[in-house]
Write a protein that holds these residues in place. Structure first.
Motif, PDB file in Angstrom:
ATOM      1  N   VAL A   1      13.973  23.306  -4.537  1.00  0.00           N
ATOM      2  CA  VAL A   1      14.568  23.811  -5.768  1.00  0.00           C
ATOM      3  C   VAL A   1      14.406  22.718  -6.811  1.00  0.00           C
ATOM      4  CG1 VAL A   1      16.659  24.651  -6.864  1.00  0.00           C
ATOM      5  CG2 VAL A   1      16.221  25.196  -4.472  1.00  0.00           C
ATOM      6  N   THR A   2      13.677  22.996  -7.878  1.00  0.00           N
ATOM      7  CA  THR A   2      13.391  21.954  -8.859  1.00  0.00           C
ATOM      8  C   THR A   2      13.541  22.474 -10.273  1.00  0.00           C
ATOM      9  OG1 THR A   2      11.034  22.508  -8.954  1.00  0.00           O
ATOM     10  CG2 THR A   2      11.718  20.909  -7.290  1.00  0.00           C
TER      11      THR A   2
ATOM     12  N   LEU B   1      11.391  23.888 -19.096  1.00  0.00           N
ATOM     13  CA  LEU B   1      11.359  23.332 -20.444  1.00  0.00           C
ATOM     14  C   LEU B   1      10.518  24.170 -21.394  1.00  0.00           C
ATOM     15  CD1 LEU B   1      11.403  19.445 -20.325  1.00  0.00           C
ATOM     16  CD2 LEU B   1      13.242  21.105 -20.333  1.00  0.00           C
ATOM     17  N   VAL B   2       9.526  24.867 -20.885  1.00  0.00           N
ATOM     18  CA  VAL B   2       8.766  25.787 -21.744  1.00  0.00           C
ATOM     19  C   VAL B   2       9.701  26.851 -22.299  1.00  0.00           C
ATOM     20  CG1 VAL B   2       6.981  27.566 -21.751  1.00  0.00           C
ATOM     21  CG2 VAL B   2       6.535  25.369 -20.646  1.00  0.00           C
ATOM     22  N   SER B   3      10.614  27.320 -21.466  1.00  0.00           N
ATOM     23  CA  SER B   3      11.602  28.299 -21.929  1.00  0.00           C
ATOM     24  C   SER B   3      12.601  27.670 -22.895  1.00  0.00           C
ATOM     25  CB  SER B   3      12.343  28.891 -20.727  1.00  0.00           C
ATOM     26  OG  SER B   3      13.302  29.837 -21.136  1.00  0.00           O
ATOM     27  N   ILE B   4      13.018  26.427 -22.620  1.00  0.00           N
ATOM     28  CA  ILE B   4      13.953  25.740 -23.510  1.00  0.00           C
ATOM     29  C   ILE B   4      13.324  25.516 -24.880  1.00  0.00           C
ATOM     30  CG2 ILE B   4      15.147  23.531 -23.866  1.00  0.00           C
ATOM     31  CD1 ILE B   4      16.532  25.395 -21.902  1.00  0.00           C
ATOM     32  N   GLY B   5      12.010  25.441 -24.938  1.00  0.00           N
ATOM     33  CA  GLY B   5      11.330  25.294 -26.229  1.00  0.00           C
ATOM     34  C   GLY B   5      11.616  26.413 -27.206  1.00  0.00           C
ATOM     35  N   GLN B   6      12.173  27.525 -26.713  1.00  0.00           N
ATOM     36  CA  GLN B   6      12.557  28.627 -27.599  1.00  0.00           C
ATOM     37  C   GLN B   6      13.873  28.359 -28.316  1.00  0.00           C
ATOM     38  OE1 GLN B   6      11.936  32.621 -25.597  1.00  0.00           O
ATOM     39  NE2 GLN B   6      11.740  31.274 -23.800  1.00  0.00           N
TER      40      GLN B   6
ATOM     41  N   LYS C   1      26.213  23.707 -25.512  1.00  0.00           N
ATOM     42  CA  LYS C   1      26.069  22.459 -24.757  1.00  0.00           C
ATOM     43  C   LYS C   1      26.058  22.772 -23.272  1.00  0.00           C
ATOM     44  CE  LYS C   1      28.438  18.790 -25.917  1.00  0.00           C
ATOM     45  NZ  LYS C   1      29.582  17.835 -26.088  1.00  0.00           N
ATOM     46  N   LEU C   2      25.046  22.252 -22.577  1.00  0.00           N
ATOM     47  CA  LEU C   2      24.948  22.412 -21.133  1.00  0.00           C
ATOM     48  C   LEU C   2      24.570  21.075 -20.512  1.00  0.00           C
ATOM     49  CD1 LEU C   2      24.902  24.137 -18.558  1.00  0.00           C
ATOM     50  CD2 LEU C   2      22.502  24.656 -19.047  1.00  0.00           C
ATOM     51  N   HIS C   3      25.459  20.509 -19.715  1.00  0.00           N
ATOM     52  CA  HIS C   3      25.223  19.249 -19.020  1.00  0.00           C
ATOM     53  C   HIS C   3      25.300  19.492 -17.515  1.00  0.00           C
ATOM     54  CE1 HIS C   3      26.269  16.211 -22.458  1.00  0.00           C
ATOM     55  NE2 HIS C   3      25.431  17.150 -22.844  1.00  0.00           N
ATOM     56  N   ILE C   4      24.208  19.219 -16.814  1.00  0.00           N
ATOM     57  CA  ILE C   4      24.154  19.381 -15.362  1.00  0.00           C
ATOM     58  C   ILE C   4      23.617  18.089 -14.764  1.00  0.00           C
ATOM     59  CG2 ILE C   4      23.236  20.727 -13.449  1.00  0.00           C
ATOM     60  CD1 ILE C   4      22.862  23.058 -15.323  1.00  0.00           C
ATOM     61  N   ARG C   5      24.328  17.541 -13.780  1.00  0.00           N
ATOM     62  CA  ARG C   5      23.900  16.293 -13.145  1.00  0.00           C
ATOM     63  C   ARG C   5      24.073  16.389 -11.635  1.00  0.00           C
ATOM     64  NH1 ARG C   5      26.738  10.820 -15.007  1.00  0.00           N
ATOM     65  NH2 ARG C   5      28.453  11.690 -13.775  1.00  0.00           N
ATOM     66  N   ARG C   6      22.991  16.116 -10.939  1.00  0.00           N
ATOM     67  CA  ARG C   6      22.970  16.112  -9.483  1.00  0.00           C
ATOM     68  C   ARG C   6      23.485  17.414  -8.885  1.00  0.00           C
ATOM     69  NH1 ARG C   6      25.065  10.828 -10.209  1.00  0.00           N
ATOM     70  NH2 ARG C   6      27.076  11.515  -9.411  1.00  0.00           N
ATOM     71  N   CYS C   7      23.108  18.539  -9.461  1.00  0.00           N
ATOM     72  CA  CYS C   7      23.365  19.854  -8.877  1.00  0.00           C
ATOM     73  C   CYS C   7      22.021  20.353  -8.340  1.00  0.00           C
ATOM     74  CB  CYS C   7      23.942  20.814  -9.912  1.00  0.00           C
ATOM     75  SG  CYS C   7      25.578  20.322 -10.516  1.00  0.00           S
ATOM     76  N   TYR C   8      21.771  20.095  -7.063  1.00  0.00           N
ATOM     77  CA  TYR C   8      20.421  20.224  -6.537  1.00  0.00           C
ATOM     78  C   TYR C   8      20.014  21.669  -6.250  1.00  0.00           C
ATOM     79  CZ  TYR C   8      21.243  15.256  -6.007  1.00  0.00           C
ATOM     80  OH  TYR C   8      21.552  13.950  -6.255  1.00  0.00           O
ATOM     81  N   GLU C   9      20.936  22.627  -6.374  1.00  0.00           N
ATOM     82  CA  GLU C   9      20.583  24.030  -6.195  1.00  0.00           C
ATOM     83  C   GLU C   9      20.193  24.695  -7.507  1.00  0.00           C
ATOM     84  OE1 GLU C   9      20.262  25.404  -3.314  1.00  0.00           O
ATOM     85  OE2 GLU C   9      21.005  23.656  -2.216  1.00  0.00           O
ATOM     86  N   VAL C  10      20.272  23.961  -8.607  1.00  0.00           N
ATOM     87  CA  VAL C  10      19.872  24.488  -9.914  1.00  0.00           C
ATOM     88  C   VAL C  10      18.411  24.147 -10.151  1.00  0.00           C
ATOM     89  CG1 VAL C  10      20.254  24.386 -12.407  1.00  0.00           C
ATOM     90  CG2 VAL C  10      22.207  24.308 -10.833  1.00  0.00           C
ATOM     91  N   GLY C  11      17.601  25.150 -10.459  1.00  0.00           N
ATOM     92  CA  GLY C  11      16.179  24.938 -10.655  1.00  0.00           C
ATOM     93  C   GLY C  11      15.642  25.681 -11.860  1.00  0.00           C
ATOM     94  N   ASN C  12      14.367  25.989 -11.823  1.00  0.00           N
ATOM     95  CA  ASN C  12      13.700  26.620 -12.955  1.00  0.00           C
ATOM     96  C   ASN C  12      14.332  27.955 -13.338  1.00  0.00           C
ATOM     97  OD1 ASN C  12      11.757  24.713 -13.620  1.00  0.00           O
ATOM     98  ND2 ASN C  12      10.326  25.451 -12.070  1.00  0.00           N
ATOM     99  N   LYS C  13      14.697  28.746 -12.341  1.00  0.00           N
ATOM    100  CA  LYS C  13      15.203  30.089 -12.614  1.00  0.00           C
ATOM    101  C   LYS C  13      16.422  30.067 -13.544  1.00  0.00           C
ATOM    102  CE  LYS C  13      17.126  34.135 -10.244  1.00  0.00           C
ATOM    103  NZ  LYS C  13      17.538  34.682  -8.920  1.00  0.00           N
ATOM    104  N   GLY C  14      17.386  29.227 -13.235  1.00  0.00           N
ATOM    105  CA  GLY C  14      18.595  29.168 -14.050  1.00  0.00           C
ATOM    106  C   GLY C  14      18.343  28.633 -15.443  1.00  0.00           C
ATOM    107  N   ILE C  15      17.554  27.560 -15.553  1.00  0.00           N
ATOM    108  CA  ILE C  15      17.302  26.964 -16.868  1.00  0.00           C
ATOM    109  C   ILE C  15      16.428  27.881 -17.722  1.00  0.00           C
ATOM    110  CG2 ILE C  15      16.461  24.921 -18.055  1.00  0.00           C
ATOM    111  CD1 ILE C  15      18.976  24.552 -16.280  1.00  0.00           C
ATOM    112  N   MET C  16      15.507  28.604 -17.102  1.00  0.00           N
ATOM    113  CA  MET C  16      14.698  29.568 -17.854  1.00  0.00           C
ATOM    114  C   MET C  16      15.589  30.669 -18.441  1.00  0.00           C
ATOM    115  SD  MET C  16      11.376  29.823 -15.342  1.00  0.00           S
ATOM    116  CE  MET C  16      10.642  31.198 -16.232  1.00  0.00           C
ATOM    117  N   ALA C  17      16.608  31.086 -17.695  1.00  0.00           N
ATOM    118  CA  ALA C  17      17.547  32.080 -18.212  1.00  0.00           C
ATOM    119  C   ALA C  17      18.316  31.538 -19.414  1.00  0.00           C
ATOM    120  CB  ALA C  17      18.516  32.498 -17.105  1.00  0.00           C
ATOM    121  N   ILE C  18      18.666  30.253 -19.366  1.00  0.00           N
ATOM    122  CA  ILE C  18      19.340  29.632 -20.511  1.00  0.00           C
ATOM    123  C   ILE C  18      18.437  29.679 -21.744  1.00  0.00           C
ATOM    124  CG2 ILE C  18      20.191  27.443 -21.434  1.00  0.00           C
ATOM    125  CD1 ILE C  18      22.150  28.636 -19.519  1.00  0.00           C
ATOM    126  N   GLY C  19      17.172  29.306 -21.581  1.00  0.00           N
ATOM    127  CA  GLY C  19      16.239  29.317 -22.702  1.00  0.00           C
ATOM    128  C   GLY C  19      16.011  30.701 -23.272  1.00  0.00           C
TER     129      GLY C  19
END
Length: 668
Positions: free
Chosen positions: A519-520, A526-531, A430-448
């Protein structure tokens, strides 16, 4: 087919060969109410046996308590647990009458007699459980063990006295929001000697007199006590609990009338205390020091809004409560890294940690947690502006069993921190992130790429936009919706305030921060999260750089997706909904409000294959018309809620599915 084969197929082997005891045991092992109800419809024998096997009832507000409880007791004689919640609405008797009039039901007749010549105010009261209903309940269910009376405002001490006399086996009693008096609570203490759990939240009619007598009567059995917003309950009650209830394991207090004396008495007198939750502004470090000294069995501690609590008390907890596993610190302004470091040093078994609005806690304290508390499975950081990437880097290195991470308004946490979590905590679910504006594609791609067991992902308003025109600063709260004047947003409606607050916080931050490169969280993430093929819940509301490509990737890679929130995505179109319909047949809830590119075409593709859809929010989607709403309610047999503007619902749709339509907007 031979006659013998036909005979064998028509023969009822189950009812002939299986005795009632076996069928009853089968029903007891069914954990789904839907499955139990379906099995009970097979035949009359199974219906009666299912009723015999049922031990729990959940009831909303009831029309005639006396008749209703009597009806339930005749059908379900072995009930041991009853939950009555007056917050749950019911149909009016007149509606019931229209449905049952043809059958000549005695239920309608009774309600007609009950309501005849009754003032309107009394008719409203008749829908609530009263002392008469509680007396009937105690008469019909003498073996009752657990009872919840949530906001049953018409229940008084008279009903509780009857309950105590008839239901002496009662083990759990929840009186939240009930205006009962001391006499009823004292009677429970005298008669219900096996009572283990008692909840007195918002019981404004109680005082020390009733609770003291209950503590004396249930001294050997009481294990759980909750008190909140009871102005007449003071330290005197807690002193009695500490003196008599030596087996107390859980205590929850929310009161301005409780001081150190009450908490000290419980700490010294209840050595088996395992769970302590305090929201008491008059309690100081001295009470927490006593808890750390005497409560060596403490496993969970929650401290809310402590204005007089410092590191001295938290250090005592770290030194004495070595078994602590769950710690919540909310709005404790005087705590710092020193106190959290003491917890890390002393409480090696810590598994759950929440830090909410403790502005003096920074990275150093959390780094200590990462180095020492290797069993940590859940971490929540809310409004922690001083905690940065280094803290989560240590968490990623040391907490390999982390399964849940919650981040809200942590402005100093960015992609590097999320990458550290992704690489070190591969069991993350479980990963919940809200209004953390320095988190972008790089971090979420690593999660995926690393967290293949991810089942719940929420990225709400994780987007920082780059603006150049000073005109954009003129109306910052509504600009991301593509509007230039606030009064153009919703000119004829009242809107959900929570959505406006989210939008305001999001835009205010975006317009007051200026970076060369935005930073977006976008489609690449989401392409990475699709894994993550185990994904079941996804919320990307307010992430404006996400469009069709990202949602299509999720639709094709996550077939078990059951909840999706894509509200306020301006680039999302019908193609994504079509792919969701094809790839996510298990989808039950979807929120597509404020999506300007969605039309009736996409909605029709979605509902064509998502037969399990139960809830859909389509507010402020200009491309969705009354035709689309009609398609939605007619194409989804399991639909239970559709949230939409009132003017988009045709009269035919209202007649066909009026009960499932909800209106967020109210015409002015």
């Amino acid at each position: 087919m031979s006659p013998r084969t036909k005979s064998m197929r028509c023969h009822d082997w189950i009812n002939t060969l299986l005795p009632e005891e076996i069928v009853l045991e089968i029903f007891r092992r069914l954990d789904s109410k839907h499955t139990r109800d379906a099995c009970s419809l097979v035949c009359k024998r199974w219906l009666s046996l299912e009723r015999l096997s049922r031990t729990t009832l959940r009831i909303g507000a009831s029309g005639n308590p006396d008749f209703f409880i009597h009806l339930l007791s005749s059908r379900f004689p072995n009930i041991k647990t009853i939950h009555i919640d007056e917050r749950l609405s019911i149909s009016l008797p007149s509606q019931l009458g229209r449905k049952r009039r043809k059958s000549g039901s005695s239920y309608f007749k009774l309600h007609s007699v009950f309501q005849e010549d009754m003032p309107e105010a009394e008719q409203f009261d008749s829908y609530c459980l009263s002392d008469l209903g509680l007396i009937t309940l105690s008469d019909q269910f003498p073996a009752l063990e657990r009872l919840s009376l949530i906001w049953c405002s018409n229940v008084s001490s008279l009903g509780l006295v009857s309950l105590s006399l008839k239901c002496s086996l009662l083990k759990s009693l929840d009186l939240q929001g009930c205006y009962v008096g001391d006499g009823g609570l004292a009677a429970i203490g005298r008669c219900c000697k096996q009572l283990q759990e008692l909840n007195l939240r918002f019981c404004e009619g109680l005082s020390d007199v009733g609770l003291v007598e209950l503590a004396e009567g249930c001294s050997k059995s009481l294990k759980t006590l909750g008190v909140a917003a009871c102005a007449k309950i003071t330290d005197k009650s807690l002193v009695a609990v500490g003196s008599h209830c030596k087996s107390l394991e859980t205590l929850s207090l929310d009161s301005e009338c409780i001081h150190n004396d009450g908490v000290l008495a419980v700490a010294k007198g209840c050595p088996l205390l395992k769970v302590l939750k305090l929201q008491c502004i008059n309690v100081t470090d001295d009470a927490l020091i006593a808890v750390g000294k005497y409560c060596s069995s403490l496993e969970a501690l929650a401290l809310y809004s402590f204005q007089r609590f410092t590191d001295r008390g938290l250090c005592a907890i770290g030194a004495g409560s070595k078994k602590l596993k769950n710690l919540t610190l909310s709005d404790c302004y005087f705590l710092s890294d020193q106190g959290l470091g003491s917890i890390a040093t002393g409480c090696k078994e810590l598994t759950h940690l929440e830090v909410n609005g403790c502005h003096n806690i920074g990275s150093v304290g959390l780094e200590a947690i990462g180095r020492s508390c290797t069993r940590l499975t859940e971490l929540a950081l809310l409004y922690c502006q001083r905690i940065g990437d280094n803290a989560l880097h240590e968490i990623g290195k040391g907490c390999k069993f982390l399964e849940a991470l919650h981040l809200v308004d942590c402005s100093s946490i960015g992609d590097d921190a999320i990458c550290s979590i992704a690489k070190g905590c591969t069991n993350l679910k479980k990963l919940h992130i809200r209004r953390c504006y320095e988190v972008g594609n790089k971090g979420i791609m690593a999660i995926g790429d690393n967290c293949k067991s991810l089942a719940d992902l929420s990225l709400r308003f994780c987007d920082r936009l780059k603006y150049s025109s000073p005109d954009h600063l003129r109306y910052p709260s509504f600009f991301p919706l593509g509007l230039h004047k606030p009064y153009l947003l919703f000119p004829h409606a009242l809107v959900d305030l929570s959505m406006l607050i989210e939008l305001f916080c999001f835009c205010w931050h975006n317009h007051n921060e200026h970076h060369e490169l935005p930073v977006t969280v976008g489609d690449e993430a989401l392409v990475s999260i699709g894994q993550c093929h185990s994904l079941q819940t996804l919320n990307v509301s307010g992430c404006h750089q996400i469009g069709d490509a990202g949602i299509i990737a999720v639709a094709r890679g996550c077939p078990d997706l059951s909840y999706l929130d894509v509200s306020v995505l301006q680039n999302l179109g019908d193609m994504a909904l079509a792919e969701l319909g094809e790839g996510c047949p298990a989808l039950k809830e979807i929120v597509i409000s404020h999506c300007r590119q969605i039309t009736d075409v996409g909605l029709s593709h979605l509902v064509r294959n998502c037969a399990m859809l139960e809830s859909c929010h389509v507010v402020y989607c200009p491309g969705v018309t009354a035709v689309g709403i009609a398609t939605l309610v007619s194409g989804c047999p399991n639909i239970k809620k559709v949230l939409v503007e009132k003017w988009k619902v045709s009269e035919r749709t209202k007649r066909r599915a009026g009960s499932v339509i909800s209106y967020l907007c109210i015409d002015l």
